[in-house]
Design a protein around this motif. Sequence first.
Motif, PDB file in Angstrom:
ATOM      1  N   UNK A   1       0.813  -1.209   0.000  1.00  8.09           N
ATOM      2  CA  UNK A   1       0.000   0.000   0.000  1.00  8.09           C
ATOM      3  C   UNK A   1       0.855   1.271   0.000  1.00  8.09           C
ATOM      4  N   UNK A   2       1.959   1.269   0.733  1.00  8.88           N
ATOM      5  CA  UNK A   2       2.814   2.459   0.761  1.00  8.88           C
ATOM      6  C   UNK A   2       3.436   2.702  -0.603  1.00  8.88           C
ATOM      7  N   UNK A   3       3.765   1.626  -1.311  1.00 11.72           N
ATOM      8  CA  UNK A   3       4.331   1.760  -2.655  1.00 11.72           C
ATOM      9  C   UNK A   3       3.293   2.293  -3.640  1.00 11.72           C
ATOM     10  N   UNK A   4       2.048   1.808  -3.513  1.00  9.00           N
ATOM     11  CA  UNK A   4       0.968   2.323  -4.366  1.00  9.00           C
ATOM     12  C   UNK A   4       0.775   3.818  -4.120  1.00  9.00           C
ATOM     13  N   UNK A   5       0.714   4.219  -2.843  1.00  5.35           N
ATOM     14  CA  UNK A   5       0.514   5.628  -2.492  1.00  5.35           C
ATOM     15  C   UNK A   5       1.664   6.489  -3.014  1.00  5.35           C
TER      16      UNK A   5
ATOM     17  N   UNK B   1       3.140  -0.136 -10.478  1.00  6.27           N
ATOM     18  CA  UNK B   1       2.335  -0.020 -11.694  1.00  6.27           C
ATOM     19  C   UNK B   1       0.878   0.296 -11.349  1.00  6.27           C
ATOM     20  N   UNK B   2       0.350  -0.358 -10.318  1.00  2.51           N
ATOM     21  CA  UNK B   2      -1.030  -0.116  -9.892  1.00  2.51           C
ATOM     22  C   UNK B   2      -1.199   1.338  -9.445  1.00  2.51           C
ATOM     23  N   UNK B   3      -0.234   1.870  -8.676  1.00  4.77           N
ATOM     24  CA  UNK B   3      -0.320   3.252  -8.210  1.00  4.77           C
ATOM     25  C   UNK B   3      -0.321   4.243  -9.352  1.00  4.77           C
ATOM     26  N   UNK B   4       0.579   4.035 -10.306  1.00  5.63           N
ATOM     27  CA  UNK B   4       0.659   4.942 -11.460  1.00  5.63           C
ATOM     28  C   UNK B   4      -0.624   4.897 -12.281  1.00  5.63           C
ATOM     29  N   UNK B   5      -1.137   3.693 -12.537  1.00  8.40           N
ATOM     30  CA  UNK B   5      -2.353   3.553 -13.343  1.00  8.40           C
ATOM     31  C   UNK B   5      -3.583   4.115 -12.634  1.00  8.40           C
ATOM     32  N   UNK B   6      -3.644   3.979 -11.317  1.00  7.05           N
ATOM     33  CA  UNK B   6      -4.766   4.549 -10.566  1.00  7.05           C
ATOM     34  C   UNK B   6      -4.764   6.066 -10.680  1.00  7.05           C
ATOM     35  N   UNK B   7      -3.572   6.675 -10.571  1.00  4.55           N
ATOM     36  CA  UNK B   7      -3.462   8.130 -10.702  1.00  4.55           C
ATOM     37  C   UNK B   7      -3.821   8.585 -12.110  1.00  4.55           C
ATOM     38  N   UNK B   8      -3.333   7.865 -13.106  1.00  4.17           N
ATOM     39  CA  UNK B   8      -3.614   8.242 -14.497  1.00  4.17           C
ATOM     40  C   UNK B   8      -5.092   8.069 -14.834  1.00  4.17           C
ATOM     41  N   UNK B   9      -5.729   7.082 -14.232  1.00  3.92           N
ATOM     42  CA  UNK B   9      -7.168   6.894 -14.445  1.00  3.92           C
ATOM     43  C   UNK B   9      -7.945   8.078 -13.885  1.00  3.92           C
ATOM     44  N   UNK B  10      -7.557   8.553 -12.699  1.00  3.25           N
ATOM     45  CA  UNK B  10      -8.186   9.747 -12.124  1.00  3.25           C
ATOM     46  C   UNK B  10      -7.993  10.947 -13.053  1.00  3.25           C
TER      47      UNK B  10
END
Length: 345
Positions: free
Chosen positions: A79-83, A301-310
């Motif tokens: 979770x810290x890496x995603x954030x 990768x999940x963190x970056x894609x979540x931000x880009x989706x927003x």
Amino acid sequence: MENKKKTTIKDIAKALNITPSAVSKALSDHPRISDKTKKAVKKVAKTLNYQPNHLASALRKGKSNLVGVIVPRANSNFFSSVVEKIEERLSKEGYNVIITQSNESFSKECKNIESLLYTQVDGIIASMANETTVLDHYENIKSKGVPLIMFDRGEDTLEVDYVGIDDYNSSFAVVEHLKNQGCKRIAHIGGYSHTRIYKNRIIGYKEALESFNLPIENELIHECNLTIEDGRRIMQQLLELPKPPDAVFAASDFAALGALQILEENNIAIPNDIALVGFSNETFTSLIKPSISTVNQRSERIGTLAAETFLKRVNDTNWKPKLNKIIVDSELIIRDSSNKSKLLD
């Protein structure tokens, strides 16, 4: 103790003998305000310790440049890496991130969402708490028109953007690996099946067993919060069975660590007597002895894609699919805790 009055724009205006409107424009670098006035306003603002009211500003502009992030646990490397990647990507676009933690609590998750909506965030990126079974607080986000992106833990019924891995196939791959190591009685320490990702991991586990003609036994399947303590407790129960398992697949590295501790305390040979696989690729899994086999969920990768989706939701008017589901490839990392073939080298 004397309460100091909070400095306002009117205080700065009075000190400089100009209008509050001019002060407001100067603080926001309005082009119609001279550089001399801007410099004077900012100097007085600093002297008077002026703190801008971001909430009031957000209400006026309809945009706060704030994004709320909700994680179940902050002590997880996943979770810290995603954030970290969410913050890194959004900061490039001028957004600040407000991080909240539910501690796997439904009530705290509700309060976090309430606070973020009150702060007028431009969007929320969240992963659900283990306790969450009712989704009204998430539906409330949608009803207010605030973009909601779920990652790792989300529910299809919400019909919002989602970024995560294929939990079914990841779980299937773990069982297949353990079967290839000669394991025939594989236990599963899983999360609560009311949460979609843990339900899919349990389904993947069971269907893999069926596929390889291995037994599915209820006494080998346990649901829990996946803490270290849960891993210890359930591993002890498994060892006390008339016929203990020869492998354990834990749906979390923390539970796997707890199981490992009990195995070592009972002088169980790992992986010869009992093989062990975790999930999430927490940092400690590669550092301890024996190192723990695990599934890499590609947190960065999940963190970056979540931000880009927003960002697509708020910036691209031509990008309006009802639901955007992004599945990231996971990776099974085989280490000492399950690699019996290595012992033969």
